[in-house]
Design an enzyme around this catalytic site. Structure first.
Site, PDB file in Angstrom:
ATOM      1  N   GLY A  55       0.832  -1.206   0.000  1.00  0.00           N
ATOM      2  CA  GLY A  55       0.000   0.000   0.000  1.00  0.00           C
ATOM      3  C   GLY A  55       0.858   1.244   0.000  1.00  0.00           C
ATOM      4  N   GLY A  57      -0.821   4.445  -0.122  1.00  0.00           N
ATOM      5  CA  GLY A  57      -1.655   5.586   0.228  1.00  0.00           C
ATOM      6  C   GLY A  57      -0.951   6.349   1.338  1.00  0.00           C
ATOM      7  N   HIS A 281     -21.837   8.444   4.018  1.00  0.00           N
ATOM      8  CA  HIS A 281     -21.574   9.890   4.056  1.00  0.00           C
ATOM      9  C   HIS A 281     -22.789  10.652   3.558  1.00  0.00           C
ATOM     10  CE1 HIS A 281     -19.619  13.696   3.477  1.00  0.00           C
ATOM     11  NE2 HIS A 281     -18.446  13.217   3.848  1.00  0.00           N
ATOM     12  N   SER A 299     -17.553  17.134  -0.619  1.00  0.00           N
ATOM     13  CA  SER A 299     -16.878  17.169   0.683  1.00  0.00           C
ATOM     14  C   SER A 299     -17.748  17.692   1.822  1.00  0.00           C
ATOM     15  CB  SER A 299     -15.646  18.068   0.562  1.00  0.00           C
ATOM     16  OG  SER A 299     -15.163  18.364   1.842  1.00  0.00           O
ATOM     17  N   ARG A 345     -21.592  12.470  10.633  1.00  0.00           N
ATOM     18  CA  ARG A 345     -22.080  11.902   9.376  1.00  0.00           C
ATOM     19  C   ARG A 345     -23.213  10.902   9.562  1.00  0.00           C
ATOM     20  NH1 ARG A 345     -16.141  11.208   6.564  1.00  0.00           N
ATOM     21  NH2 ARG A 345     -15.873  13.435   6.287  1.00  0.00           N
ATOM     22  N   HIS A 416     -18.972   5.303   2.156  1.00  0.00           N
ATOM     23  CA  HIS A 416     -17.799   6.161   2.029  1.00  0.00           C
ATOM     24  C   HIS A 416     -16.543   5.620   2.709  1.00  0.00           C
ATOM     25  CE1 HIS A 416     -15.596   9.878   1.726  1.00  0.00           C
ATOM     26  NE2 HIS A 416     -15.470   9.962   3.028  1.00  0.00           N
ATOM     27  N   ARG A 450     -16.529   7.339  12.142  1.00  0.00           N
ATOM     28  CA  ARG A 450     -15.345   8.211  12.043  1.00  0.00           C
ATOM     29  C   ARG A 450     -15.782   9.648  11.828  1.00  0.00           C
ATOM     30  NH1 ARG A 450     -12.646  10.603   7.843  1.00  0.00           N
ATOM     31  NH2 ARG A 450     -13.633   9.392   6.186  1.00  0.00           N
ATOM     32  N   LEU A 456      -7.301  10.843   7.276  1.00  0.00           N
ATOM     33  CA  LEU A 456      -5.970  11.260   6.816  1.00  0.00           C
ATOM     34  C   LEU A 456      -5.052  11.378   8.029  1.00  0.00           C
ATOM     35  CD1 LEU A 456      -6.962  13.957   4.151  1.00  0.00           C
ATOM     36  CD2 LEU A 456      -6.714  11.493   3.883  1.00  0.00           C
TER      37      LEU A 456
HETATM   38  C1  LIG Z   1     -13.908  10.722  -1.990  1.00  0.00           C
HETATM   39  C2  LIG Z   1     -13.267  10.615  -0.647  1.00  0.00           C
HETATM   40  C3  LIG Z   1     -12.886  11.758   0.036  1.00  0.00           C
HETATM   41  C4  LIG Z   1     -12.276  11.662   1.282  1.00  0.00           C
HETATM   42  N1  LIG Z   1     -11.918  12.806   1.939  1.00  0.00           N
HETATM   43  C5  LIG Z   1     -11.336  12.722   3.148  1.00  0.00           C
HETATM   44  C6  LIG Z   1     -10.935  13.891   3.848  1.00  0.00           C
HETATM   45  O1  LIG Z   1     -11.118  15.005   3.382  1.00  0.00           O
HETATM   46  N2  LIG Z   1     -10.330  13.730   5.054  1.00  0.00           N
HETATM   47  C7  LIG Z   1     -10.108  12.509   5.612  1.00  0.00           C
HETATM   48  O2  LIG Z   1      -9.548  12.451   6.692  1.00  0.00           O
HETATM   49  N3  LIG Z   1     -10.451  11.386   4.954  1.00  0.00           N
HETATM   50  C8  LIG Z   1     -11.056  11.460   3.749  1.00  0.00           C
HETATM   51  N4  LIG Z   1     -11.420  10.308   3.094  1.00  0.00           N
HETATM   52  C9  LIG Z   1     -10.984   9.011   3.624  1.00  0.00           C
HETATM   53  C10 LIG Z   1      -9.512   8.809   3.275  1.00  0.00           C
HETATM   54  O3  LIG Z   1      -9.268   9.278   1.970  1.00  0.00           O
HETATM   55  C11 LIG Z   1      -9.074   7.347   3.342  1.00  0.00           C
HETATM   56  O4  LIG Z   1      -9.546   6.747   4.499  1.00  0.00           O
HETATM   57  C12 LIG Z   1      -7.553   7.260   3.363  1.00  0.00           C
HETATM   58  O5  LIG Z   1      -7.008   8.015   2.300  1.00  0.00           O
HETATM   59  C13 LIG Z   1      -7.079   5.814   3.290  1.00  0.00           C
HETATM   60  O6  LIG Z   1      -5.676   5.826   3.208  1.00  0.00           O
HETATM   61  P1  LIG Z   1      -4.854   4.475   3.270  1.00  0.00           P
HETATM   62  O7  LIG Z   1      -3.429   4.849   3.122  1.00  0.00           O
HETATM   63  O8  LIG Z   1      -5.249   3.716   4.471  1.00  0.00           O
HETATM   64  O9  LIG Z   1      -5.353   3.638   2.007  1.00  0.00           O
HETATM   65  P2  LIG Z   1      -5.443   3.989   0.432  1.00  0.00           P
HETATM   66  O10 LIG Z   1      -5.155   5.403   0.132  1.00  0.00           O
HETATM   67  O11 LIG Z   1      -6.766   3.437  -0.003  1.00  0.00           O
HETATM   68  O12 LIG Z   1      -4.286   3.155  -0.207  1.00  0.00           O
HETATM   69  C14 LIG Z   1      -4.356   1.763  -0.326  1.00  0.00           C
HETATM   70  C15 LIG Z   1      -3.085   1.290  -0.981  1.00  0.00           C
HETATM   71  O13 LIG Z   1      -3.030  -0.120  -0.886  1.00  0.00           O
HETATM   72  C16 LIG Z   1      -2.722  -0.692  -2.140  1.00  0.00           C
HETATM   73  N5  LIG Z   1      -3.344  -2.010  -2.178  1.00  0.00           N
HETATM   74  C17 LIG Z   1      -4.570  -2.384  -1.761  1.00  0.00           C
HETATM   75  N6  LIG Z   1      -4.742  -3.703  -1.912  1.00  0.00           N
HETATM   76  C18 LIG Z   1      -3.596  -4.180  -2.441  1.00  0.00           C
HETATM   77  C19 LIG Z   1      -3.168  -5.472  -2.835  1.00  0.00           C
HETATM   78  N7  LIG Z   1      -3.938  -6.546  -2.687  1.00  0.00           N
HETATM   79  N8  LIG Z   1      -1.931  -5.574  -3.366  1.00  0.00           N
HETATM   80  C20 LIG Z   1      -1.109  -4.496  -3.531  1.00  0.00           C
HETATM   81  N9  LIG Z   1      -1.477  -3.266  -3.153  1.00  0.00           N
HETATM   82  C21 LIG Z   1      -2.703  -3.111  -2.622  1.00  0.00           C
HETATM   83  C22 LIG Z   1      -3.266   0.285  -3.164  1.00  0.00           C
HETATM   84  O14 LIG Z   1      -2.581   0.121  -4.375  1.00  0.00           O
HETATM   85  C23 LIG Z   1      -2.957   1.615  -2.469  1.00  0.00           C
HETATM   86  O15 LIG Z   1      -1.629   1.979  -2.749  1.00  0.00           O
HETATM   87  C24 LIG Z   1     -12.054  10.402   1.857  1.00  0.00           C
HETATM   88  C25 LIG Z   1     -12.439   9.252   1.171  1.00  0.00           C
HETATM   89  C26 LIG Z   1     -13.067   9.356  -0.051  1.00  0.00           C
HETATM   90  C27 LIG Z   1     -13.562   8.116  -0.706  1.00  0.00           C
END
Ligand SMILES: Cc1cc2nc3c(=O)[nH]c(=O)nc-3n(C[C@H](O)[C@H](O)[C@H](O)COP(=O)(O)OP(=O)(O)OC[C@H]3O[C@@H](n4cnc5c(N)ncnc54)[C@H](O)[C@@H]3O)c2cc1C
Length: 650
Positions: A55, A57, A281, A299, A345, A416, A450, A456
């Protein structure tokens, strides 16, 4: 038959589980003491220790960059073509931190308090307090990286408000906060890639976890371009693979988000905690037809200035601008005067549903409520509204063909975020030794609901500030016995992946993968969505079991393994979603209370608010995989600092 026996027909009950790393003592000292107690690794030894981070993200990129900078050998994986395409890039509204720049009464304690209360008393106090503590470091770190947060005239970083709080603590970069934060983390990651401490593997999908002598020691991945199956081993594995909202088919998540990494780990013994806690959401663009495969979030920051209303009279077909003020119901301001449009929410979503159920909904099918900026434009001026929200307004106009500066936006709740995820202890370690889980993929911190802008914060807290200590504590006992590719456990894991792929390709049935996914999503939305009931959940479990049966006999997966094959990728993910969907329904059936995003119709107050049943359900549900049925382990929750009471936003 009593309710208890109905739920227990679907699962076994095992021993309680405890967070053995949970610290005690004064809450404000717990994290410092844990860090001080954690073992250190001498810098010269770090390069002998290896970590796999799945991952990229915010959680994964920040973890990989920080561990690389510390000197460990890191291998990073993602399924996108670039680490910076992770779903985190979609985050719009902002990131919370207890900086109190506004001098409006914020503090670490208040952020802690708001988060525990917002999560409806289903999160651990120690974890949430640590999150609030490190929130202030996150902002400093990101500013140092050059993240262009919005600033006030005087130069200080600007803040806005998000739901469930009465202070302004949300830092933002227009409506692109996730993108800017991810670029910061990605830069840090790229620096390590260039320095040779991180090896990046894009377009690789993890399909299995490798366990050796009861330790997580590696992963099996498929090269998504060539179809080659590879095995990678290391001293520890971190999953930062995001949430599973796409189990509902329609959600605001990126199309690729899936549960495969966490579900495969679950099948290998990692407990899945609180799977039924889903966040719906309130401010999304309503569904507009059957052909849709994605929903768009507007948002939550829009609720700072936008006012939510419906016509007082059901079935009112006049255009919004033709409905006079005294014929509008600003229902959130009316029902929840203390928080108004900024209620959390879960509460805002249910309130919108009730208005629509009552026939007051607007737009096609009556599934929408208005989010109106007329008053804000009058008060602040058009330019100020454009500066704050311009990109969101443009997005709305492009999708709906309506001009939100002239007519109110139409919004409706949509799936969401998932509060559930793999169970972790205070150190972010799963119950499998050597397997750590970060970001949305784990269950911790947000309880049953949440608060906006806290995901984030959690992802970056886990990656930049928690794992570097707790994972080091684990690695300090390494390096562990090297594991070769011909080790029996590696061969077996690899074979399992190859067999599953061949099985999927061999079915050659009549139904597309997407049609199964869509049907699953509809079942989940109807019976495990905004409202859940015993009758509906039992029905859903039966329907999902039938769907699973049909999937494995009638799905059509075109193409071959040895090529770029998106149908094959999706088939594997949907197969895992089907199993997860069943567990979500079993979890929801077991939890005969309403809390946060989990609303059981059987447990509500006279005025329709969620009614928790603390005496019976103040616990985390940690599910162990079983071939026949899952086993429930309960982790009791105790509250020393925040008194457990009914949430009131009135
Ligand atoms: C439209 C939208 C707007 C949002 N806005 C906000 C906001 O303003 N503020 C806030 O706090 N939160 C917000 N959120 C929530 C927030 O964006 C997410 O909870 C957060 O970004 C998740 O981050 P993460 O690093 O955990 O996972 P992600 O960013 O989802 O990253 C997952 C990673 O894992 C990798 N991955 C997954 N499965 C596999 C696999 N089997 N093999 C290899 N790689 C894999 C993917 O390639 C990716 O790189 C929002 C969510 C959405 C949907």
């Amino acid at each position: 038959m009593t309710e208890t026996t109905i739920s227990e027909e679907f699962h076994a009950v095992g021993e309680d589980i405890a967070d053995t790393k949970a610290p005690s003592g004064p809450i404000e000292k717990r994290w410092d003491e844990r860090k001080f107690g954690a073992k250190l690794v001498n810098p010269a030894n770090r390069r002998k220790l290896s970590v796999i981070v799945v991952g990229t993200g915010l959680a994964g990129a920040s973890a990989a960059a920080t561990l690389g900078e510390a000197g460990y050998q890191v291998r990073s994986f993602c399924y996108q073509d670039s680490p910076r395409r992770a779903h985190s890039i979609a985050a719009q509204g902002g990131i919370n931190a207890a900086k109190n720049y506004r001098n409006d009464g914020d503090s670490i304690y208040r952020l802690f308090y708001d988060t525990v209360k917002g999560g409806d008393f289903r999160a651990r106090e120690s974890n949430v307090y640590r999150l609030a503590q490190v929130s202030v470091n996150i902002i400093d770190q990101c500013v140092a990286q050059g993240v262009p947060f919005a600033r006030e005239y005087g130069g200080l970083l600007d803040n806005r408000s998000f739901g469930g709080v009465q202070v302004s603590r949300t830092f933002y970069a227009r409506g692109q906060t996730g993108q800017q934060l991810l670029i910061g983390a990605y830069q840090a990651l790229e620096r390590q890639i260039a320095a040779g401490t991180v090896e990046m593997n894009t377009r690789h999908e993890m399909l299995e976890l490798i366990m050796v002598d009861d330790r997580a020691r590696g992963i099996v991945v498929r090269d998504m371009v060539t179809g080659e199956i590879e095995t990678h081993t290391a001293d520890a594995v971190v999953l930062a693979t995001g949430g599973y909202g796409n189990v509902f088919f329609l959600s605001t998540n990126a199309m690729g988000c899936n549960t495969t990494a966490t579900w495969r780990a679950h099948r290998k013994g990692a407990y899945f905690a609180n799977p039924c806690y889903t966040q719906i959401h309130p401010t999304c663009i309503p569904v507009s037809g059957d052909y849709q495969s994605k929903l768009t979030l507007m948002s939550e920051s829009l609720r700072n200035d936008g006012r939510i209303w419906v016509p007082k009279k059901g079935g009112d077909e006049r255009a919004a601008v033709d409905i006079p003020e005294d014929e509008r119901d600003y229902y959130l301001e009316r029902i929840y005067p203390a928080f108004g449009n900024l209620v959390p929410r879960d509460i805002a979503s249910r309130a919108a549903k009730y208005q629509c159920d009552d026939g007051k909904g607007v737009g096609p099918g009556g599934l929408g409520v208005y989010l109106d900026f007329a008053e804000a434009i009058q008060r602040l001026g058009l330019d100020a509204v454009k500066a704050k929200y311009g990109n969101l307004f443009d997005m709305y106009a492009q999708i709906t063909g309506e001009n939100p500066y002239e007519t109110p936006m139409r919004i409706y709740p949509a799936v969401h975020y998932t509060m559930g995820g793999l169970w972790v202890d205070y150190d972010l370690s799963s119950n499998l030794t050597g397997l750590f889980v970060a970001g949305e993929a784990n269950f911790s911190e947000h309880g049953a609901n949440r608060l906006g802008a806290s995901a984030l914060m959690q992802g970056l807290a886990d990656g930049y500030f928690v794992l570097p200590y707790t994972l080091a504590n684990y690695l300090a006992d390494g390096p562990y016995e090297p594991v070769d590719d011909d080790h029996a456990a590696v061969v077996e894991a690899r074979q399992a992946v190859e067999d599953r792929i061949q099985k999927l390709l061999a079915i050659d049935g009549d139904r597309t993968v997407d049609s199964f996914h869509k049907e699953l999503g509809q079942i989940m939305w109807d019976y495990c969505g905004m409202e859940r009931s015993e009758e509906g959940l039992v029905k859903a479990i039966g329907m999902i079991r039938e769907l699973k049966q049909e999937f494995w006999t009638n799905v059509k997966v075109t193409g071959a393994n040895e090529e770029f094959n998106q149908t094959l990728e999706r088939a594997g993910r949907v197969a895992d979603f089907i199993e997860l969907g069943e567990l979500m329904c079993i979890d929801a059936l077991n939890r005969r209370e309403s809390c946060g995003g989990h609303f059981r119709v059987e447990s509500q107050t006279e005025d329709g608010e969620a009614l928790r049943q603390d005496a019976e359900f103040a616990y985390v549900s940690a599910w162990e995989y079983g071939d026949q049925q899952p086993t429930l382990h309960k982790e009791p929750l105790e509250y020393e600092y925040v008194e457990m009471k009914s949430r009131s936003y009135k």
